[in-house]
Design a protein around this motif. Structure first.
Motif, PDB file in Angstrom:
ATOM      1  N   ALA A 152       0.832  -1.211   0.000  1.00 31.19           N
ATOM      2  CA  ALA A 152       0.000   0.000   0.000  1.00 31.19           C
ATOM      3  C   ALA A 152       0.862   1.255   0.000  1.00 31.19           C
ATOM      4  O   ALA A 152       0.577   2.210  -0.741  1.00 31.19           O
ATOM      5  CB  ALA A 152      -0.944  -0.013   1.196  1.00 31.19           C
ATOM      6  N   LEU A 153       1.917   1.260   0.816  1.00 33.55           N
ATOM      7  CA  LEU A 153       2.794   2.433   0.900  1.00 33.55           C
ATOM      8  C   LEU A 153       3.571   2.621  -0.401  1.00 33.55           C
ATOM      9  O   LEU A 153       3.711   3.751  -0.894  1.00 33.55           O
ATOM     10  CB  LEU A 153       3.751   2.290   2.075  1.00 33.55           C
ATOM     11  N   ASP A 154       4.068   1.525  -0.969  1.00 30.99           N
ATOM     12  CA  ASP A 154       4.793   1.611  -2.241  1.00 30.99           C
ATOM     13  C   ASP A 154       3.875   2.126  -3.346  1.00 30.99           C
ATOM     14  O   ASP A 154       4.278   2.947  -4.173  1.00 30.99           O
ATOM     15  CB  ASP A 154       5.347   0.236  -2.631  1.00 30.99           C
ATOM     16  N   THR A 155       2.648   1.639  -3.349  1.00 28.87           N
ATOM     17  CA  THR A 155       1.675   2.077  -4.356  1.00 28.87           C
ATOM     18  C   THR A 155       1.371   3.563  -4.198  1.00 28.87           C
ATOM     19  O   THR A 155       1.253   4.298  -5.192  1.00 28.87           O
ATOM     20  CB  THR A 155       0.380   1.255  -4.245  1.00 28.87           C
ATOM     21  N   GLN A 156       1.247   3.998  -2.959  1.00 24.44           N
ATOM     22  CA  GLN A 156       0.986   5.415  -2.706  1.00 24.44           C
ATOM     23  C   GLN A 156       2.106   6.284  -3.277  1.00 24.44           C
ATOM     24  O   GLN A 156       1.842   7.303  -3.932  1.00 24.44           O
ATOM     25  CB  GLN A 156       0.849   5.663  -1.200  1.00 24.44           C
ATOM     26  N   SER A 157       3.344   5.890  -3.055  1.00 25.54           N
ATOM     27  CA  SER A 157       4.493   6.657  -3.559  1.00 25.54           C
ATOM     28  C   SER A 157       4.498   6.692  -5.086  1.00 25.54           C
ATOM     29  O   SER A 157       4.754   7.746  -5.698  1.00 25.54           O
ATOM     30  CB  SER A 157       5.801   6.044  -3.047  1.00 25.54           C
ATOM     31  N   GLN A 158       4.202   5.555  -5.708  1.00 30.41           N
ATOM     32  CA  GLN A 158       4.174   5.498  -7.167  1.00 30.41           C
ATOM     33  C   GLN A 158       3.046   6.347  -7.732  1.00 30.41           C
ATOM     34  O   GLN A 158       3.211   7.017  -8.762  1.00 30.41           O
ATOM     35  CB  GLN A 158       4.042   4.049  -7.632  1.00 30.41           C
ATOM     36  N   MET A 159       1.896   6.356  -7.053  1.00 33.80           N
ATOM     37  CA  MET A 159       0.774   7.159  -7.512  1.00 33.80           C
ATOM     38  C   MET A 159       1.060   8.643  -7.336  1.00 33.80           C
ATOM     39  O   MET A 159       0.660   9.466  -8.185  1.00 33.80           O
ATOM     40  CB  MET A 159      -0.501   6.763  -6.760  1.00 33.80           C
ATOM     41  N   GLU A 160       1.730   8.999  -6.269  1.00 37.34           N
ATOM     42  CA  GLU A 160       2.086  10.402  -6.045  1.00 37.34           C
ATOM     43  C   GLU A 160       2.967  10.909  -7.181  1.00 37.34           C
ATOM     44  O   GLU A 160       2.796  12.034  -7.672  1.00 37.34           O
ATOM     45  CB  GLU A 160       2.796  10.550  -4.699  1.00 37.34           C
TER      46      GLU A 160
ATOM     47  N   ASP B 247      -7.007  -4.734  -2.881  1.00 39.12           N
ATOM     48  CA  ASP B 247      -7.282  -3.637  -1.951  1.00 39.12           C
ATOM     49  C   ASP B 247      -6.016  -2.944  -1.458  1.00 39.12           C
ATOM     50  O   ASP B 247      -6.053  -1.748  -1.128  1.00 39.12           O
ATOM     51  CB  ASP B 247      -8.154  -4.099  -0.777  1.00 39.12           C
ATOM     52  N   GLU B 248      -4.884  -3.636  -1.436  1.00 41.36           N
ATOM     53  CA  GLU B 248      -3.636  -2.960  -1.059  1.00 41.36           C
ATOM     54  C   GLU B 248      -3.275  -1.893  -2.092  1.00 41.36           C
ATOM     55  O   GLU B 248      -2.792  -0.817  -1.738  1.00 41.36           O
ATOM     56  CB  GLU B 248      -2.506  -3.980  -0.918  1.00 41.36           C
ATOM     57  N   PHE B 249      -3.529  -2.180  -3.369  1.00 36.86           N
ATOM     58  CA  PHE B 249      -3.331  -1.173  -4.406  1.00 36.86           C
ATOM     59  C   PHE B 249      -4.322  -0.033  -4.234  1.00 36.86           C
ATOM     60  O   PHE B 249      -3.967   1.146  -4.331  1.00 36.86           O
ATOM     61  CB  PHE B 249      -3.525  -1.798  -5.796  1.00 36.86           C
ATOM     62  N   ALA B 250      -5.584  -0.388  -3.999  1.00 38.49           N
ATOM     63  CA  ALA B 250      -6.630   0.636  -3.882  1.00 38.49           C
ATOM     64  C   ALA B 250      -6.369   1.568  -2.709  1.00 38.49           C
ATOM     65  O   ALA B 250      -6.602   2.782  -2.804  1.00 38.49           O
ATOM     66  CB  ALA B 250      -7.995  -0.033  -3.748  1.00 38.49           C
ATOM     67  N   LYS B 251      -5.888   1.032  -1.595  1.00 32.03           N
ATOM     68  CA  LYS B 251      -5.569   1.881  -0.440  1.00 32.03           C
ATOM     69  C   LYS B 251      -4.466   2.878  -0.783  1.00 32.03           C
ATOM     70  O   LYS B 251      -4.539   4.064  -0.428  1.00 32.03           O
ATOM     71  CB  LYS B 251      -5.152   1.010   0.751  1.00 32.03           C
ATOM     72  N   GLY B 252      -3.440   2.386  -1.471  1.00 38.96           N
ATOM     73  CA  GLY B 252      -2.319   3.263  -1.816  1.00 38.96           C
ATOM     74  C   GLY B 252      -2.711   4.400  -2.727  1.00 38.96           C
ATOM     75  O   GLY B 252      -2.371   5.573  -2.473  1.00 38.96           O
TER      76      GLY B 252
ATOM     77  N   ILE C 246      -4.274  10.167  -3.876  1.00 38.47           N
ATOM     78  CA  ILE C 246      -5.239  11.091  -4.488  1.00 38.47           C
ATOM     79  C   ILE C 246      -5.797  12.049  -3.440  1.00 38.47           C
ATOM     80  O   ILE C 246      -5.957  13.250  -3.688  1.00 38.47           O
ATOM     81  CB  ILE C 246      -6.368  10.302  -5.168  1.00 38.47           C
ATOM     82  N   GLN C 247      -6.099  11.531  -2.249  1.00 38.79           N
ATOM     83  CA  GLN C 247      -6.609  12.380  -1.173  1.00 38.79           C
ATOM     84  C   GLN C 247      -5.608  13.478  -0.813  1.00 38.79           C
ATOM     85  O   GLN C 247      -5.967  14.656  -0.697  1.00 38.79           O
ATOM     86  CB  GLN C 247      -6.907  11.532   0.071  1.00 38.79           C
ATOM     87  N   GLN C 248      -4.363  13.085  -0.625  1.00 43.09           N
ATOM     88  CA  GLN C 248      -3.347  14.047  -0.203  1.00 43.09           C
ATOM     89  C   GLN C 248      -3.072  15.093  -1.272  1.00 43.09           C
ATOM     90  O   GLN C 248      -2.711  16.232  -0.954  1.00 43.09           O
ATOM     91  CB  GLN C 248      -2.062  13.306   0.174  1.00 43.09           C
ATOM     92  N   ALA C 249      -3.255  14.713  -2.538  1.00 47.04           N
ATOM     93  CA  ALA C 249      -3.033  15.661  -3.630  1.00 47.04           C
ATOM     94  C   ALA C 249      -4.248  16.542  -3.888  1.00 47.04           C
ATOM     95  O   ALA C 249      -4.180  17.482  -4.693  1.00 47.04           O
ATOM     96  CB  ALA C 249      -2.659  14.904  -4.904  1.00 47.04           C
ATOM     97  N   GLY C 250      -5.368  16.230  -3.227  1.00 49.73           N
ATOM     98  CA  GLY C 250      -6.582  17.009  -3.433  1.00 49.73           C
ATOM     99  C   GLY C 250      -7.183  16.821  -4.812  1.00 49.73           C
ATOM    100  O   GLY C 250      -7.894  17.701  -5.312  1.00 49.73           O
ATOM    101  N   ARG C 251      -6.943  15.667  -5.414  1.00 47.17           N
ATOM    102  CA  ARG C 251      -7.437  15.400  -6.774  1.00 47.17           C
ATOM    103  C   ARG C 251      -8.732  14.591  -6.710  1.00 47.17           C
ATOM    104  O   ARG C 251      -8.821  13.470  -7.212  1.00 47.17           O
ATOM    105  CB  ARG C 251      -6.368  14.650  -7.576  1.00 47.17           C
TER     106      ARG C 251
ATOM    107  N   GLY D 213     -11.902  -0.776  -7.036  1.00 50.00           N
ATOM    108  CA  GLY D 213     -11.015  -1.809  -6.529  1.00 50.00           C
ATOM    109  C   GLY D 213     -11.640  -3.185  -6.462  1.00 50.00           C
ATOM    110  O   GLY D 213     -12.770  -3.416  -6.901  1.00 50.00           O
ATOM    111  N   ILE D 214     -10.856  -4.110  -5.901  1.00 47.75           N
ATOM    112  CA  ILE D 214     -11.298  -5.478  -5.629  1.00 47.75           C
ATOM    113  C   ILE D 214     -10.801  -5.859  -4.238  1.00 47.75           C
ATOM    114  O   ILE D 214      -9.673  -5.507  -3.872  1.00 47.75           O
ATOM    115  CB  ILE D 214     -10.776  -6.471  -6.684  1.00 47.75           C
ATOM    116  N   ASP D 215     -11.627  -6.562  -3.504  1.00 47.51           N
ATOM    117  CA  ASP D 215     -11.388  -7.005  -2.125  1.00 47.51           C
ATOM    118  C   ASP D 215     -11.831  -5.920  -1.140  1.00 47.51           C
ATOM    119  O   ASP D 215     -11.916  -4.743  -1.477  1.00 47.51           O
ATOM    120  CB  ASP D 215      -9.926  -7.375  -1.851  1.00 47.51           C
ATOM    121  N   LEU D 216     -12.118  -6.382   0.075  1.00 51.95           N
ATOM    122  CA  LEU D 216     -12.646  -5.480   1.088  1.00 51.95           C
ATOM    123  C   LEU D 216     -12.300  -5.979   2.485  1.00 51.95           C
ATOM    124  O   LEU D 216     -12.271  -7.179   2.737  1.00 51.95           O
ATOM    125  CB  LEU D 216     -14.173  -5.371   0.942  1.00 51.95           C
ATOM    126  N   SER D 217     -12.030  -5.029   3.372  1.00 42.53           N
ATOM    127  CA  SER D 217     -11.757  -5.328   4.781  1.00 42.53           C
ATOM    128  C   SER D 217     -12.323  -4.183   5.613  1.00 42.53           C
ATOM    129  O   SER D 217     -12.786  -3.173   5.076  1.00 42.53           O
ATOM    130  CB  SER D 217     -10.255  -5.468   5.031  1.00 42.53           C
TER     131      SER D 217
END
Length: 378
Positions: A229-237, A257-262, A267-272, A279-283
């Motif tokens: 999730a953290l790696d995905t977040q960095s790549q998305m940023e 869902d690990e991808f979706a969380k990231g 997106i939230q932090q960028a205000g976009r 996504g797929i999967d849920l917890s």
């Protein structure tokens, strides 16, 4: 609710036929008729109830020692799945040893060998690829040890393989995205190969691109790690900096869902907030993130991971009792959309109030199971 939540479309059927070369289809003989998951579930339950009595089978009148061997344990979906396994084994009075291979398939195969050498009473397999672990699983079968696998491409006579119907999961989320985009837009695809469920979900994504040619993939990335999730977040940023303008990206398809969380957090932090996530999967953690006021996570296709774990254990105990179990079994997935959730926080156990059809599966149940649980109440 949107009318397109039900995904029993002619296109889906055609896509599944095109996907006939996958290992899951190979597991089916030419004489096997494909049935909807609900019909399969009903038939399995009726067959087992007719074959068994309410008396606890002799084989289960002692605590069973179970080995649960997992390819990896990343994120909250995996933790809730393992929790479901533990709770069901505990209710049946058994003991379960969890083995985490840390995404090392050779280690996973070695764990299966260890379980066989220890003469356990049953083996649960979570993910894993047949080319790496099938020889070890065959040894377990030859030793008379019941085996039930989850989200694996194993096809060995006597081994029951359950899955989340990854084709339907993927198409549920993708069709929701296509409808919201009105069939046109620029999207990002977060994906990684090498995992059976991800490969199956990708089959539907490739079909989706042909069905909606005006929806263009402008970027693709993804990897699986202990900090996915953290790696995905960095790549998305980084990707958001490359595409800084509103309209550059319309949506993200993240089939884990690990991808979706990231991507959601980036997106939230960028205000976009104009970018939507599917996504797929849920917890429980995913639900909280979806329900945040500024969350771009719009929809996710899912099953209950804890319920999957419990179902897998029940199949294993049926095998240990000498009952007939299916070669393959697909759990019915559901589409969960943010707009259907209340303003107040909800948990996985409460989704059934808001999503039609969501609930605990009663597949793989035998009359003696209630007496087995009563005999082991603490």
């Amino acid at each position: 609710m949107k009318p397109y939540k039900v995904v029993a479309t002619a296109f889906l059927t055609a896509s599944l036929l095109l996907a006939g070369c996958t290992s899951e289809q190979d597991a089916l003989s030419s004489k096997t008729e494909t049935k909807p998951a609900s019909a399969t579930e009903s038939k399995t339950k009726e067959t087992n109830q007719a074959a068994a009595s309410s008396e606890v089978p002799e084989q289960l009148q002692k605590p069973l020692k179970i080995a649960s061997i997992n390819q990896f344990s990343i994120g909250t979906f995996s933790s809730q799945y393992i929790s479901g396994v533990k709770k069901q084994v505990e209710k049946f009075g058994g003991e379960v040893q969890i083995y985490n291979a840390d995404n090392d398939l050779s280690k996973m195969a070695a764990y299966v060998e260890t379980a066989v050498n220890q003469q356990v009473d049953g083996i649960l397999i979570d993910h894993g690829r047949a080319d790496a672990i099938a020889p070890s699983v065959k040894k377990a079968v030859e030793a008379g040890i019941p085996v039930v696998a989850f989200d694996s491409d194993i096809s060995i006579p006597g081994v029951t393989v359950i899955d989340q119907d990854d084709y339907s999961l993927s198409w549920n989320a993708l069709r929701s995205m296509a409808q919201d985009l009105n069939g046109k837009g620029e999207i990002v695809y977060v994906w990684v190969g090498g995992f059976t469920p991800m490969e199956r979900r990708n089959v539907m994504y490739e079909a989706f691109k042909k069905r909606y040619p005006s929806i263009k993939e402008i970027a693709r990335f993804g990897n699986a790690s202990q900090n996915t999730a953290l790696d995905t977040q960095s790549q998305m940023e980084a990707l958001l900096q490359k595409y800084p303008n509103k309209g550059d990206i319309d949506a993200v398809f993240a089939p884990w869902d690990e991808f979706a969380k990231g991507v959601t957090r980036a997106i939230q932090q960028a205000g976009r907030d104009e970018i939507k996530v599917y996504g797929i999967d849920l917890s429980d953690e995913d639900l909280q993130l979806m329900q945040e006021p500024n969350s771009p996570w719009t929809a996710t296709a899912a099953t209950d991971p804890a319920d999957v774990g419990k179902l897998q254990v029940r199949f294993l105990y049926q095998k240990a009792a000498g009952e007939e179990t299916p070669q393959i079994y697909s759990v019915q997935p559901h589409l969960v959309e943010k707009e259907d959730l209340p303003n107040t926080k909800v948990s996985m156990s409460e989704i059934g109030k808001y999503v039609d059809g969501w609930g605990k599966s009663d597949a793989a149940t035998s009359p003696w199971m209630e007496n087995l649980k009563k005999a082991n109440q603490k």
